[in-house]
Design an enzyme around this catalytic site. Structure first.
Site, PDB file in Angstrom:
ATOM      1  N   LYS A 152       0.852  -1.185   0.000  1.00  0.00           N
ATOM      2  CA  LYS A 152       0.000   0.000   0.000  1.00  0.00           C
ATOM      3  C   LYS A 152       0.884   1.231   0.000  1.00  0.00           C
ATOM      4  O   LYS A 152       1.691   1.423   0.893  1.00  0.00           O
ATOM      5  CB  LYS A 152      -0.929   0.033   1.213  1.00  0.00           C
ATOM      6  N   LEU A 175     -23.691 -17.807  31.313  1.00  0.00           N
ATOM      7  CA  LEU A 175     -22.613 -18.800  31.330  1.00  0.00           C
ATOM      8  C   LEU A 175     -21.246 -18.145  31.510  1.00  0.00           C
ATOM      9  O   LEU A 175     -20.281 -18.466  30.831  1.00  0.00           O
ATOM     10  CB  LEU A 175     -22.652 -19.630  30.043  1.00  0.00           C
ATOM     11  N   PHE A 176     -21.173 -17.226  32.491  1.00  0.00           N
ATOM     12  CA  PHE A 176     -19.921 -16.498  32.718  1.00  0.00           C
ATOM     13  C   PHE A 176     -19.477 -16.493  34.176  1.00  0.00           C
ATOM     14  O   PHE A 176     -18.274 -16.504  34.457  1.00  0.00           O
ATOM     15  CB  PHE A 176     -20.079 -15.045  32.234  1.00  0.00           C
ATOM     16  N   ILE A 177     -20.387 -16.464  35.129  1.00  0.00           N
ATOM     17  CA  ILE A 177     -19.998 -16.148  36.508  1.00  0.00           C
ATOM     18  C   ILE A 177     -19.079 -17.187  37.136  1.00  0.00           C
ATOM     19  O   ILE A 177     -18.470 -16.926  38.177  1.00  0.00           O
ATOM     20  CB  ILE A 177     -21.227 -15.915  37.418  1.00  0.00           C
ATOM     21  N   LYS A 186     -32.109 -19.217  26.587  1.00  0.00           N
ATOM     22  CA  LYS A 186     -31.595 -17.852  26.728  1.00  0.00           C
ATOM     23  C   LYS A 186     -32.540 -16.842  26.083  1.00  0.00           C
ATOM     24  O   LYS A 186     -32.732 -15.736  26.592  1.00  0.00           O
ATOM     25  CB  LYS A 186     -30.190 -17.754  26.136  1.00  0.00           C
ATOM     26  N   ASP A 204     -16.490  -7.091  28.932  1.00  0.00           N
ATOM     27  CA  ASP A 204     -15.665  -8.291  28.836  1.00  0.00           C
ATOM     28  C   ASP A 204     -14.202  -7.861  28.848  1.00  0.00           C
ATOM     29  O   ASP A 204     -13.870  -6.744  28.439  1.00  0.00           O
ATOM     30  CB  ASP A 204     -15.975  -9.076  27.559  1.00  0.00           C
ATOM     31  N   GLY A 264     -19.654 -10.203  30.908  1.00  0.00           N
ATOM     32  CA  GLY A 264     -19.040 -11.310  30.193  1.00  0.00           C
ATOM     33  C   GLY A 264     -19.737 -11.560  28.871  1.00  0.00           C
ATOM     34  O   GLY A 264     -20.028 -12.702  28.507  1.00  0.00           O
TER      35      GLY A 264
END
Length: 868
Positions: free
Chosen positions: A282, A710-712, A607, A646, A624
């Site tokens: 470039k 589905l994070f804690i 969900k 996140d 999350g």
């Protein structure tokens, strides 16, 4: 609309029409987009030429009448005489440089007196007439329009301002006697006064250009520039609608050409390894189209550059795409549209490239400094070979220009649909903004002044559709900077407001900067540093090559999507080594296989059901959020503002990419404004809360809901982390706000391990057709569930056979801590309870749900808590 030739012919016939023998026949040229500055420019230019002039004053009352045949008449009393003015034909010049120039043929006939009522429009006119020749006179008129109650209230005052000035009005002092701050209209009209039979269409064009040249000495060049873009467009576009946008000037060269996209890691992962792609360097030049048209050779870039002629014999057209160096008049071709009359736009790049070098040789034959960009075809997926390929291009020392990046070109698609990506080192990633000085006296806390700096606002372009789908709003002061007419277009400026930095559009310009007059200019800028609530920007250069695009009214710097995706490279830097090895840190890069179809559909259904419980809420926070797997569900639920948090920058970059994908490919009834925060949720709650509350527009009382899917389990290492999570949720939620957790239930997992007598470092497996589908590895030796700190390894559907370590979630302990911090338990439920509802939702998917799927799903549940 008639052709100009037909209009002139009709004008000439009118003088032989016996029915019009008592009528005044007028042929006028009018300019429709005249402001005070343009008016003053033409006025002073005519005065400077000492052209004979006269000044006249008039007050006219106009009553508009609409007939069934849609013909409009204006009834005009003048000096106690009454006339009707009836338009017969008009012709409008299409090129934008003509300022909406319109040729009008009309007749004026005497009529009987009519009654003046409140619907009559009163026009006060101060007119200077310049007789520039025996054939033409130019009338410059300052007009004040009054209607209804304004007539009695303001007529006398404006009559004094326009007519009864302290000094006698002359052409030389007129512009100093009239106050331009008042809301006047400015009109420039040219009227033909010669013999009708002598007039030609060429005469009309010539006099029109004479006036336009007074406004802009470069008018003829701008007209030629626009005609060149039309010529190129005629070989690229097949849609009459799109061609009309080019002809009207709504689209310039930038909107016409396929754009090179700034490549993010997420982009690259979609086609890594790039086998079959072409790579070149470039150059730091400007985009230009080299054209051989008849006997002319030119480049269309920020302006029209003439490179010479082919001689007497016209050649078949050749059109090449590339980079142009204006100072040296050097052209470096990287694509071809047409070669010697053969249109190549429907061919793949791998075929077009064969004609590119031939086109370059045609230019070289006429001593034009031109060469083909050096391309390498990538044929190996081996990272070591790829590295050598990229190094041979990027680190080449013999190029006649500085290399500031790489270009990757996709094979197999047509010219307009070819994906072309550019990669630059982070330092060389820049954005183009339309810069406007911040209006004063807005009293906006975020616009606080800084000593030694002037505040400017940074804008990019956006379509009306994307503006609505992203639920964007105009920043404070916007309406003072851009007129209503511009805001009502399909494409307009919007403040640069990326999801991770909503105040990135604020730019504090040093008073000592060498860049002085920047208001209203397009600037190339780079991000030096991201501070707590604003970005430190540095000006690279003023994009003088974009000024012509800016004048079209359809260009305002980078497109919003392009700008934010380029911005991602500051958020998640893309190194040179990753071009060869593939992007590092890609969030759960593995793909799910078909055996997980029913189980993942069940989880998605659950969900979806949970998120629908918070539909239409104003502010929701997702802890999350990852790469935005649930983004579509939030959009379907009509959440107005979503804050995703996140610590994985690459995942957040993918989320932003998905934001645009949803906006352009999916239909949602409601729009969602999306914010992201790069933040480790294990850090102190007070610090995280302060950052969230600094998000522009975030309510002081807090969000309506917090969701964490589905994070804690990542925050169950010790009790301090759980306490911190509860404090954070309390700080971020409004009173009565809800927390919604989905998680693997520690109690249920321990029960499963006990039932199957799984000891330390042993693995529980669920197989399907002799394939391990689900697995849990026990990494703790205690027989009872601890409050925190017990680890397991989990085989996930997207983990490519690798175990991911996570902590067991002791839901009883979690609820206890939240209750201690002012929450009440609303509901706790196992995912297995949703299986009957899933059967109703999709009998087809339910039928292929296996016992292993049901067992695995039963390990999960959701918890709902309310802030007291």
């Amino acid at each position: 609309m008639a052709s100009l030739e037909n209009l002139v012919a009709r004008y000439q016939r009118c003088f032989n029409d016996q029915s019009l023998k008592n009528s005044t026949i007028e042929l006028e040229i009018r300019f429709q987009h005249i402001n005070f500055l343009l008016f003053k420019t033409v006025y002073e230019a005519l005065v400077a030429q000492e052209i004979p002039s006269t000044i006249s004053h008039s007050i006219r009352c106009i009553k508009k009448v609409h007939h069934e045949n849609h013909c409009r008449e204006k009834i005009l009393p003048s000096e106690n005489l009454y006339f009707k003015k009836q338009p017969l034909m008009f012709f409008k010049f299409s090129e934008p440089a003509s300022l909406g120039c319109k040729v009008s043929l009309a007749i004026e006939q005497p009529i009987r007196k009519f009654i003046l009522d409140s619907s009559v429009l009163v026009r006060l006119k101060n007119r200077t007439t310049f007789q520039i020749s025996d054939l033409w006179k130019i009338e410059l008129t300052i007009v004040k329009q009054l209607m209804g109650s304004e007539v009695s209230a303001k007529l006398t005052a404006f009559k004094t301002l326009l007519f009864d000035t302290p000094e006698q009005q002359t052409a030389k002092n007129m512009m100093t006697l009239i106050n331009p701050d008042d809301e006047y209209l400015y009109e420039i009209e040219i009227e033909y006064t010669g013999k009708p039979e002598s007039l030609t269409a060429a005469d009309v064009i010539k006099i029109k250009n004479t006036v336009l040249t007074l406004i802009s000495p470069n008018h003829l060049m701008l007209t030629a520039y626009h005609q060149a873009i039309e010529f190129i467009a005629s070989h690229i576009l097949s849609s009459e609608i799109l061609l009309a946008r080019i002809k009207s000037g709504k689209w310039g060269l930038k909107r016409l050409l396929p754009q090179v996209k700034s490549m993010t890691k997420a982009d690259y992962m979609k086609f890594y390894p790039p086998v079959g792609y072409y790579v070149t360097d470039k150059a730091d030049g400007i985009r230009g189209i080299a054209v051989i048209q008849d006997t002319q050779i030119y480049v269309v870039a920020d302006q029209l550059y003439s490179l010479g002629t082919t001689g007497i014999e016209p050649l078949k057209p050749t059109i090449l795409d590339g980079e142009f160096m204006p100072e040296k008049k050097e052209f470096y071709g990287f694509d071809v549209i047409m070669y010697e009359g053969n249109l190549l736009t429907q061919q793949g790049f791998e075929i077009r490239i064969e004609s590119l070098n031939k086109g370059i040789k045609v230019l070289q034959a006429f001593n034009i400094k031109a060469e083909m960009k050096p391309f390498i075809s990538l044929t190996s997926a081996d990272p070591n070979v790829l590295l050598k390929n990229f190094e041979s291009v990027f680190k080449k020392k013999t190029r006649p220009y500085a290399i500031d990046g790489l270009i990757l070109v996709e094979p197999g698609n047509s010219y307009l649909n070819t994906n072309t990506f550019k990669w630059k080192p982070t330092w060389d990633n820049t954005l183009d903004f339309l810069v406007r000085k911040c209006p004063e006296s807005l009293n906006v806390p975020e616009y606080a002044p800084k000593k030694g700096f002037s505040l400017y606002l940074l804008f990019v372009g956006i379509s009306g559709e994307l503006f609505k789908k992203l639920a964007l709003n105009w920043c404070p002061g916007y309406t003072k900077l851009f007129p209503v007419t511009q805001r009502n277009q399909n494409y307009f400026p919007v403040q640069f407001q990326p999801s991770d930095f909503p105040l990135a559009f604020l730019y504090y310009h040093p008073d000592t900067s060498s860049f002085s007059d920047i208001d209203g200019k397009v600037l190339e800028m780079r991000c030096l540093k991201r501070e707590v609530n604003h970005v430190s920007w540095e000006i690279v250069k003023i994009r003088e090559d974009r000024q012509q695009d800016l004048k079209t009214g359809g260009y305002f710097g980078n497109d919003f999507k392009t700008a934010e995706l380029t911005w991602l490279n500051y958020m998640d830097p893309f190194s040179f080594e990753e071009l060869a090895k593939g992007p590092s840190g890609m969030y759960f890069a593995g793909a799910k296989t078909g055996i997980y179809r029913a189980q993942t559909a069940l989880i998605s259904f659950i969900k979806q059901e949970i998120i629908q419980k918070i539909s239409h809420q104003s502010w929701v926070i997702d802890l999350g959020i990852g790469k935005g797997q649930d983004l579509g569900r939030y959009l379907d639920a009509g959440i107005r503002h979503l804050v995703g948090i996140d610590k994985d920058q690459t995942a957040l970059a993918e989320l932003i990419y998905r934001k645009f994908s949803h906006a352009t490919t999916r239909q949602h009834k409601h729009a969602t404004n999306i914010y992201v925060l790069h933040q480790d949720l294990a850090e102190p709650a007070k610090e995280i809360s302060e950052k969230v509350h600094q998000i522009y527009g975030f309510p002081k009382e807090g969000a309506s809901s917090i969701v964490s899917n589905l994070f804690i389990h990542y925050l169950m290492k010790n009790s301090q982390q759980v306490e911190n999570l509860a404090v954070l949720c309390h700080k971020l939620l409004q009173p009565g706000g809800m927390v919604w957790f989905t998680t693997m239930l520690g109690e249920r997992v321990l029960e499963l391990l006990h039932e199957n007598r799984i000891e330390l470092n042993e693995v529980w497996e669920a197989r399907e057709n002799e394939v391990v589908k689900f697995a849990i590895k026990r990494l703790f030796k205690e027989d009872i569930l601890q409050e925190t700190g017990q680890e397991i390894g989990v085989l996930l559907p997207f983990s490519n056979g690798d175990f991911y370590n996570e902590y067991l979630v002791n839901t009883a302990f979690l609820i206890k801590i939240f209750k201690h911090h002012g929450f009440s338990l609303v509901q706790m439920q196992s995912f297995k309870d949703w299986i009957p509802e899933f059967q109703t939702f999709s009998k087809t998917l339910y039928k292929i749900l296996t016992e292993a799927d049901k067992t695995w799903t039963s390990l999960f549940g959701f918890i709902c808590l309310r802030k007291n």
